[in-house]
Design a protein around this motif. Structure first.
Motif, PDB file in Angstrom:
ATOM      1  N   ASP B  73     -52.812 -28.389  42.161  1.00 49.13           N
ATOM      2  CA  ASP B  73     -54.164 -27.931  41.832  1.00 49.13           C
ATOM      3  C   ASP B  73     -54.442 -26.475  42.220  1.00 49.13           C
ATOM      4  N   ASP B  74     -53.496 -25.812  42.889  1.00 50.02           N
ATOM      5  CA  ASP B  74     -53.707 -24.387  43.186  1.00 50.02           C
ATOM      6  C   ASP B  74     -52.924 -23.498  42.212  1.00 50.02           C
ATOM      7  N   ASN B  75     -52.630 -24.053  41.015  1.00 49.55           N
ATOM      8  CA  ASN B  75     -51.924 -23.298  39.971  1.00 49.55           C
ATOM      9  C   ASN B  75     -50.445 -23.061  40.292  1.00 49.55           C
ATOM     10  N   THR B  76     -49.884 -23.909  41.158  1.00 52.19           N
ATOM     11  CA  THR B  76     -48.464 -23.778  41.490  1.00 52.19           C
ATOM     12  C   THR B  76     -47.636 -24.721  40.622  1.00 52.19           C
ATOM     13  N   LEU B  77     -46.524 -24.182  40.149  1.00 55.09           N
ATOM     14  CA  LEU B  77     -45.562 -24.976  39.384  1.00 55.09           C
ATOM     15  C   LEU B  77     -44.356 -25.237  40.273  1.00 55.09           C
ATOM     16  N   GLU B  78     -43.922 -26.489  40.303  1.00 58.61           N
ATOM     17  CA  GLU B  78     -42.710 -26.820  41.046  1.00 58.61           C
ATOM     18  C   GLU B  78     -41.688 -27.404  40.073  1.00 58.61           C
ATOM     19  N   ILE B  79     -40.465 -26.916  40.158  1.00 65.48           N
ATOM     20  CA  ILE B  79     -39.383 -27.467  39.341  1.00 65.48           C
ATOM     21  C   ILE B  79     -38.258 -27.895  40.279  1.00 65.48           C
ATOM     22  N   VAL B  80     -37.809 -29.135  40.116  1.00 66.46           N
ATOM     23  CA  VAL B  80     -36.698 -29.649  40.916  1.00 66.46           C
ATOM     24  C   VAL B  80     -35.543 -29.976  39.976  1.00 66.46           C
ATOM     25  N   VAL B  81     -34.388 -29.382  40.240  1.00 69.55           N
ATOM     26  CA  VAL B  81     -33.190 -29.682  39.446  1.00 69.55           C
ATOM     27  C   VAL B  81     -32.183 -30.363  40.378  1.00 69.55           C
ATOM     28  N   GLN B  82     -31.843 -31.601  40.040  1.00 66.57           N
ATOM     29  CA  GLN B  82     -30.971 -32.378  40.930  1.00 66.57           C
ATOM     30  C   GLN B  82     -29.733 -32.880  40.179  1.00 66.57           C
ATOM     31  N   ASP B  83     -28.588 -32.812  40.853  1.00 69.30           N
ATOM     32  CA  ASP B  83     -27.380 -33.422  40.287  1.00 69.30           C
ATOM     33  C   ASP B  83     -26.691 -34.253  41.360  1.00 69.30           C
ATOM     34  N   TRP B  84     -25.744 -35.063  40.906  1.00 72.59           N
ATOM     35  CA  TRP B  84     -25.014 -35.933  41.823  1.00 72.59           C
ATOM     36  C   TRP B  84     -23.511 -35.593  41.775  1.00 72.59           C
ATOM     37  N   GLY B  85     -23.276 -34.281  41.685  1.00 69.40           N
ATOM     38  CA  GLY B  85     -21.905 -33.802  41.522  1.00 69.40           C
ATOM     39  C   GLY B  85     -21.222 -33.436  42.828  1.00 69.40           C
ATOM     40  N   ARG B  86     -20.347 -32.430  42.758  1.00 68.43           N
ATOM     41  CA  ARG B  86     -19.477 -32.078  43.884  1.00 68.43           C
ATOM     42  C   ARG B  86     -20.196 -31.550  45.117  1.00 68.43           C
ATOM     43  N   THR B 132     -29.680 -30.511  45.273  1.00 67.98           N
ATOM     44  CA  THR B 132     -31.065 -30.502  44.804  1.00 67.98           C
ATOM     45  C   THR B 132     -31.651 -29.111  45.013  1.00 67.98           C
ATOM     46  N   VAL B 133     -32.102 -28.512  43.939  1.00 70.17           N
ATOM     47  CA  VAL B 133     -32.726 -27.189  44.005  1.00 70.17           C
ATOM     48  C   VAL B 133     -34.216 -27.354  43.716  1.00 70.17           C
ATOM     49  N   THR B 134     -35.039 -26.922  44.660  1.00 68.07           N
ATOM     50  CA  THR B 134     -36.488 -27.008  44.484  1.00 68.07           C
ATOM     51  C   THR B 134     -37.062 -25.597  44.410  1.00 68.07           C
ATOM     52  N   MET B 135     -37.803 -25.322  43.349  1.00 64.61           N
ATOM     53  CA  MET B 135     -38.359 -23.982  43.168  1.00 64.61           C
ATOM     54  C   MET B 135     -39.857 -24.080  42.942  1.00 64.61           C
ATOM     55  N   ARG B 136     -40.582 -23.142  43.520  1.00 63.35           N
ATOM     56  CA  ARG B 136     -42.033 -23.113  43.277  1.00 63.35           C
ATOM     57  C   ARG B 136     -42.482 -21.729  42.896  1.00 63.35           C
ATOM     58  N   ARG B 137     -43.450 -21.691  42.018  1.00 66.27           N
ATOM     59  CA  ARG B 137     -44.033 -20.404  41.632  1.00 66.27           C
ATOM     60  C   ARG B 137     -45.517 -20.611  41.410  1.00 66.27           C
ATOM     61  N   ARG B 138     -46.294 -19.819  42.121  1.00 67.40           N
ATOM     62  CA  ARG B 138     -47.741 -19.882  41.911  1.00 67.40           C
ATOM     63  C   ARG B 138     -48.115 -18.902  40.813  1.00 67.40           C
ATOM     64  N   LEU B 139     -48.752 -19.414  39.788  1.00 72.73           N
ATOM     65  CA  LEU B 139     -49.068 -18.566  38.650  1.00 72.73           C
ATOM     66  C   LEU B 139     -50.432 -17.920  38.825  1.00 72.73           C
ATOM     67  N   SER B 140     -50.564 -16.752  38.224  1.00 71.53           N
ATOM     68  CA  SER B 140     -51.795 -15.987  38.380  1.00 71.53           C
ATOM     69  C   SER B 140     -52.938 -16.666  37.628  1.00 71.53           C
ATOM     70  N   PHE B 141     -54.111 -16.583  38.200  1.00 70.58           N
ATOM     71  CA  PHE B 141     -55.301 -17.019  37.458  1.00 70.58           C
ATOM     72  C   PHE B 141     -55.713 -15.864  36.575  1.00 70.58           C
ATOM     73  N   ARG B 142     -55.882 -16.127  35.314  1.00 69.19           N
ATOM     74  CA  ARG B 142     -56.294 -15.023  34.444  1.00 69.19           C
ATOM     75  C   ARG B 142     -57.784 -15.067  34.248  1.00 69.19           C
ATOM     76  N   THR B 143     -58.372 -13.905  34.186  1.00 68.26           N
ATOM     77  CA  THR B 143     -59.829 -13.856  34.041  1.00 68.26           C
ATOM     78  C   THR B 143     -60.238 -14.483  32.718  1.00 68.26           C
ATOM     79  N   GLY B 144     -61.318 -15.201  32.780  1.00 66.47           N
ATOM     80  CA  GLY B 144     -61.829 -15.806  31.554  1.00 66.47           C
ATOM     81  C   GLY B 144     -61.196 -17.137  31.207  1.00 66.47           C
ATOM     82  N   THR B 145     -60.260 -17.596  32.033  1.00 67.17           N
ATOM     83  CA  THR B 145     -59.638 -18.887  31.729  1.00 67.17           C
ATOM     84  C   THR B 145     -60.220 -19.968  32.638  1.00 67.17           C
TER      85      THR B 145
END
Lengths: 105, 147
Positions: B73-86, B132-145
């Motif tokens: 809810d604070d405009n943050t996007l989280e992406i988790v990429v997981q594998d079960w490899g080496r 498991t790679v976890t990445m987060r990025r908080r996106l900017s609030f744009r005016t008028g949105t």
């Protein structure tokens, strides 16, 4: 990814079209190296105008091309890289030794 | 932080799926009204993470890759990429710029790009078990949105 090439007066121009990622990179490297081996150009231009997306795989493609051209004492120029492509290239520091220009943005 | 939306997908580690994975991530992120540059950064980071799994986790086989996304809810996007490899032997070394165990068609810049293009990057790995790679990025609030 679609690749078109032209060899004229010692200059090899390569136009890349599509998304340059790991999936595309092997074929792109293969095609460029084959062309260089066949034409033995004195300069090579990689035109990125048609590249909508590139990840770090593209850095490897450019480095490999640069090495092949250096072996021939030739030069390499990157043309028309988009903002997204430039951002990835900036991470690599490639701009310090490879020329980059924007011609028909 | 409250999760306002999520997505879970699973793909086989085929290189044709690299484009699919980053496009899905970009579509999911689109609801945060990102700028073109933000979308480019997210696509690039996801492409690097998924490519790592395809190239390094499953070098000789096709394995499973899970991609999970969450929007907070604070405009943050989280992406988790997981594998079960080496798994990764030495994470610190793997994250060094230009370090790669791949061939000369790899640049060794994957983790550096993920780290620079996202706000937060966490890598968890165990040899023989996966990564498991976890990445987060908080996106900017744009005016008028409005959210």
């Amino acid at each position: 990814m679609k690749i078109t090439t032209e060899f004229r007066r010692g200059r090899l121009t390569v136009w890349l079209h599509g998304e340059l990622d790991h999936h595309a990179a092997k074929e792109v490297i293969g095609t460029i190296c084959d062309e260089i081996d066949e034409c033995l150009p004195s300069s090579c231009i990689l035109d990125f105008k048609g590249v909508g997306f590139m990840d770090s795989s593209g850095i490897a493609v450019i480095l490999k091309t640069y090495k092949r051209m250096r072996e021939l004492n030739g030069s390499l120029l990157i043309l028309n890289a988009s903002k997204q492509v430039m951002r990835v290239l900036e991470m690599s520091g490639i701009g310090k030794f490879i020329g980059m220009e924007e011609i028909n943005a | 932080m409250k999760t306002v939306n999520y997505i879970k997908i699973e793909i086989p580690s085929k290189s044709t799926n690299e484009g699919l994975a980053r496009s899905i991530a970009a579509c999911f992120a689109a609801q945060l009204d990102p700028t073109l540059e933000e979308i480019g950064d997210i696509k690039t980071a996801v492409s690097e993470a998924v490519t790592n799994s395809i190239v390094h986790a499953y070098p000789d086989e096709i394995g499973k890759i899970s991609i999970r996304g969450r929007i907070f809810d604070d405009n943050t996007l989280e992406i988790v990429v997981q594998d079960w490899g080496r798994g990764i032997k030495d994470i610190e070394q793997a994250m060094e710029p230009m370090f790669t165990t791949g061939g000369d068609d790899r640049s060794g810049m994957g983790f550096t790009i993920m780290e620079s293009f996202m706000d937060k990057l966490k890598v968890k790995s165990a040899e023989g078990k996966g990564t498991t790679v976890t990445m987060r990025r908080r996106l900017s609030f744009r005016t008028g949105t409005k959210r």
